[in-house]
Design a protein around this motif. Structure first.
Motif, mmCIF file in Angstrom:
data_model
loop_
_atom_site.group_PDB
_atom_site.id
_atom_site.type_symbol
_atom_site.label_atom_id
_atom_site.label_comp_id
_atom_site.label_asym_id
_atom_site.label_seq_id
_atom_site.Cartn_x
_atom_site.Cartn_y
_atom_site.Cartn_z
ATOM 1 N N SER A 179 6.724 -3.034 11.544
ATOM 2 C CA SER A 179 5.508 -3.510 10.894
ATOM 3 C C SER A 179 5.732 -3.596 9.397
ATOM 4 C CB SER A 179 4.344 -2.549 11.188
ATOM 5 O OG SER A 179 3.145 -2.970 10.572
ATOM 6 N N VAL A 180 5.111 -4.596 8.752
ATOM 7 C CA VAL A 180 5.216 -4.757 7.304
ATOM 8 C C VAL A 180 3.861 -5.186 6.758
ATOM 9 C CG1 VAL A 180 6.065 -7.141 7.559
ATOM 10 C CG2 VAL A 180 6.453 -5.903 5.420
ATOM 11 N N ASP A 181 3.480 -4.633 5.590
ATOM 12 C CA ASP A 181 2.256 -5.018 4.899
ATOM 13 C C ASP A 181 2.489 -4.766 3.418
ATOM 14 O OD1 ASP A 181 -0.281 -5.973 4.537
ATOM 15 O OD2 ASP A 181 -1.316 -4.253 5.409
ATOM 16 N N GLY A 182 1.534 -5.166 2.578
ATOM 17 C CA GLY A 182 1.740 -4.987 1.157
ATOM 18 C C GLY A 182 0.486 -5.162 0.336
ATOM 19 N N PHE A 183 0.522 -4.573 -0.876
ATOM 20 C CA PHE A 183 -0.529 -4.787 -1.871
ATOM 21 C C PHE A 183 -0.225 -6.028 -2.701
ATOM 22 C CE2 PHE A 183 -0.466 -0.158 -1.129
ATOM 23 C CZ PHE A 183 -1.795 0.050 -0.774
ATOM 24 N N ALA A 184 1.062 -6.359 -2.824
ATOM 25 C CA ALA A 184 1.541 -7.527 -3.550
ATOM 26 C C ALA A 184 2.957 -7.804 -3.066
ATOM 27 C CB ALA A 184 1.540 -7.277 -5.064
ATOM 28 N N CYS A 221 -1.744 -1.661 4.305
ATOM 29 C CA CYS A 221 -2.008 -1.417 2.887
ATOM 30 C C CYS A 221 -3.472 -1.755 2.636
ATOM 31 C CB CYS A 221 -1.073 -2.262 2.024
ATOM 32 S SG CYS A 221 0.663 -1.777 2.175
ATOM 33 N N ALA A 222 -4.275 -0.735 2.458
ATOM 34 C CA ALA A 222 -5.723 -0.885 2.490
ATOM 35 C C ALA A 222 -6.328 -1.116 1.116
ATOM 36 C CB ALA A 222 -6.352 0.354 3.131
ATOM 37 N N GLY A 223 -7.545 -1.626 1.130
ATOM 38 C CA GLY A 223 -8.250 -1.911 -0.100
ATOM 39 C C GLY A 223 -8.685 -0.686 -0.865
ATOM 40 N N ASP A 224 -8.599 0.502 -0.260
ATOM 41 C CA ASP A 224 -8.936 1.733 -0.980
ATOM 42 C C ASP A 224 -7.732 2.308 -1.728
ATOM 43 O OD1 ASP A 224 -7.359 2.745 1.035
ATOM 44 O OD2 ASP A 224 -8.917 3.978 1.961
ATOM 45 N N GLY A 225 -6.612 1.554 -1.729
ATOM 46 C CA GLY A 225 -5.425 1.982 -2.456
ATOM 47 C C GLY A 225 -4.469 2.837 -1.668
ATOM 48 N N HIS A 226 -4.851 3.221 -0.445
ATOM 49 C CA HIS A 226 -3.988 4.022 0.411
ATOM 50 C C HIS A 226 -3.200 3.136 1.373
ATOM 51 C CE1 HIS A 226 -6.985 7.296 -0.573
ATOM 52 N NE2 HIS A 226 -5.839 7.911 -0.797
ATOM 53 N N VAL A 227 -2.099 3.688 1.869
ATOM 54 C CA VAL A 227 -1.341 3.080 2.954
ATOM 55 C C VAL A 227 -1.606 3.913 4.201
ATOM 56 C CG1 VAL A 227 0.930 2.426 3.801
ATOM 57 C CG2 VAL A 227 0.432 2.300 1.346
ATOM 58 N N TYR A 228 -1.995 3.248 5.283
ATOM 59 C CA TYR A 228 -2.236 3.909 6.554
ATOM 60 C C TYR A 228 -1.119 3.522 7.518
ATOM 61 C CZ TYR A 228 -6.911 4.909 4.765
ATOM 62 O OH TYR A 228 -7.956 5.369 3.995
ATOM 63 N N VAL A 229 -0.566 4.512 8.183
ATOM 64 C CA VAL A 229 0.542 4.290 9.105
ATOM 65 C C VAL A 229 0.129 4.741 10.494
ATOM 66 C CG1 VAL A 229 2.953 4.834 9.651
ATOM 67 C CG2 VAL A 229 2.220 4.625 7.253
ATOM 68 N N GLY A 230 0.197 3.825 11.465
ATOM 69 C CA GLY A 230 -0.106 4.159 12.846
ATOM 70 C C GLY A 230 1.142 4.655 13.551
ATOM 71 N N ALA A 231 1.038 5.798 14.191
ATOM 72 C CA ALA A 231 2.190 6.432 14.831
ATOM 73 C C ALA A 231 1.919 6.619 16.323
ATOM 74 C CB ALA A 231 2.499 7.759 14.154
ATOM 75 N N GLN A 232 2.862 7.267 16.990
ATOM 76 C CA GLN A 232 2.781 7.447 18.432
ATOM 77 C C GLN A 232 1.492 8.147 18.832
ATOM 78 O OE1 GLN A 232 6.439 9.812 18.201
ATOM 79 N NE2 GLN A 232 5.381 11.440 19.337
#
Length: 334
Positions: A179-184, A221-232
């Motif tokens: 998975s890949v996401d980003g703020f910029a 990469c969320a709008g609250d400035g945090h990165v959320y990672v989904g795991a097992q």
């Protein structure tokens, strides 16, 4: 909403496996033929036809659907490109590429394979970020599509280190990416494997130190400035750079298939349901049953969020859910 004739012509006999927002009234869907060939498992794409659908909600009745059909695509993924042309982009695990939209219904060149990418191994995910399609996969593959037949490697020249020697090029599970996401474009995160999380600063990738070696499936990469990672098991980690915490320890049978930011919160889905992360807690989304039945895939764009799965698709504009495909309404037709 999709009408009965459109359903029978384009959707009957196929399962919806992925979806993407092109605009608030144009959606793309990836369909896989239901009936397996003799000797193939139900989960195999071998011998099955794949359909790529563009659905123009407000177009004239006879021009609402564009369709491309393909054979030999394996474990395919769907994303939408807005540059250089707006179109749906279909990528399979071997790097085969097809596009539909912008006046095109074409096959493109296979994503080039090599130790510096753009494809080091198979492709396991496709995402739309900043108007471009990004792909990721095992052997820490990561690349973005910059034009027709043009993929830019984001792992070349050791800016993203390859796993150690002695590992399978195609089937490793203790390294990513999924998975890949980003703020910029110069602030990306990519996750996969057992605790294999990386961030990109525009020049090179840096490995993030996580408090767990859980198998990672998603990054948002969320709008609250945090990165959320989904795991097992549906577990969730939250943080940024090198500060991370586990905010939910999951016990689910399936991990999340998609995690997105919309309406001031993170939304998570699998074939089993729809959840939200609000106030640091994961809770089941309080939505109508008809919405829950569409769980499986999430996509956000142009101010709306599309939820699509086995039983149909629905779109949320922040105020209300509007059905797009209601498969149960056509059950008697298959």
């Amino acid at each position: 909403m999709l009408n009965e004739l459109e359903y029978q012509t384009f959707f009957q006999g196929y399962s919806l496996t992925d979806a993407a927002v092109r605009s608030r009234d144009t959606f793309s869907f990836l369909l896989r033929e239901n009936q397996p060939d003799e000797g193939c498992s139900q989960d195999s794409d071998t011998g099955k036809q794949i359909r790529l659908i563009n659905f123009f909600v407000n177009a004239e009745p006879t021009r609402r659907i564009g369709c491309g059909q393909y054979l030999g695509f394996l474990r395919s993924k769907l994303a939408v490109a807005h540059h250089p042309v707006e179109q749906a982009v279909l990528i399979d695990s071997t790097g085969e590429v097809a596009v539909l939209g912008g006046g095109k219904n074409d096959m493109e060149q296979q994503i080039e394979y090599g130790p510096d990418g753009p494809r080091r191994g198979s492709i396991t995910c496709a995402s739309t970020l900043f108007g471009h399609v990004y792909v990721a996969g095992p052997w820490r593959t990561i690349a973005r599509r910059v034009g027709v037949d043009q993929w830019e490697s984001l792992c070349a020249n050791s800016i993203l280190p390859k796993p150690g020697t002695g590992k399978s090029l195609e089937f490793g599970t203790d390294w990513g990416l999924h998975s890949v996401d980003g703020f910029a474009s110069n602030d990306l995160y990519a996750a996969g494997g057992y605790g294999d999380l990386w961030r990109y600063n525009g020049h090179r990738w840096l490995q993030c130190a996580l408090p767990s070696r859980m198998l990672l499936h998603n990054v948002c990469c969320a709008g609250d400035g945090h990165v959320y990672v989904g795991a097992q098991g549906g577990s969730v980690l939250r943080g940024r750079e090198d500060r991370w915490e586990i905010i939910h320890e999951g016990r689910m049978t399936l991990p999340f298939k998609d995690m997105v930011w919309y309406g001031g919160r993170v939304w998570c889905t699998s074939d089993y349901g729809l959840w939200q992360i609000a106030g640091g807690e994961l809770v089941e989304a309080d939505v109508p049953h008809a919405v829950h039945s569409c769980a499986g895939n999430l996509s956000v764009g142009d101010g709306v969020m599309l939820l699509a799965g086995i039983y149909g698709a629905t779109v949320f504009d922040g105020q209300r859910w509007t059905p797009v495909i209601d498969r149960l309404a056509f059950t008697k037709q298959g």
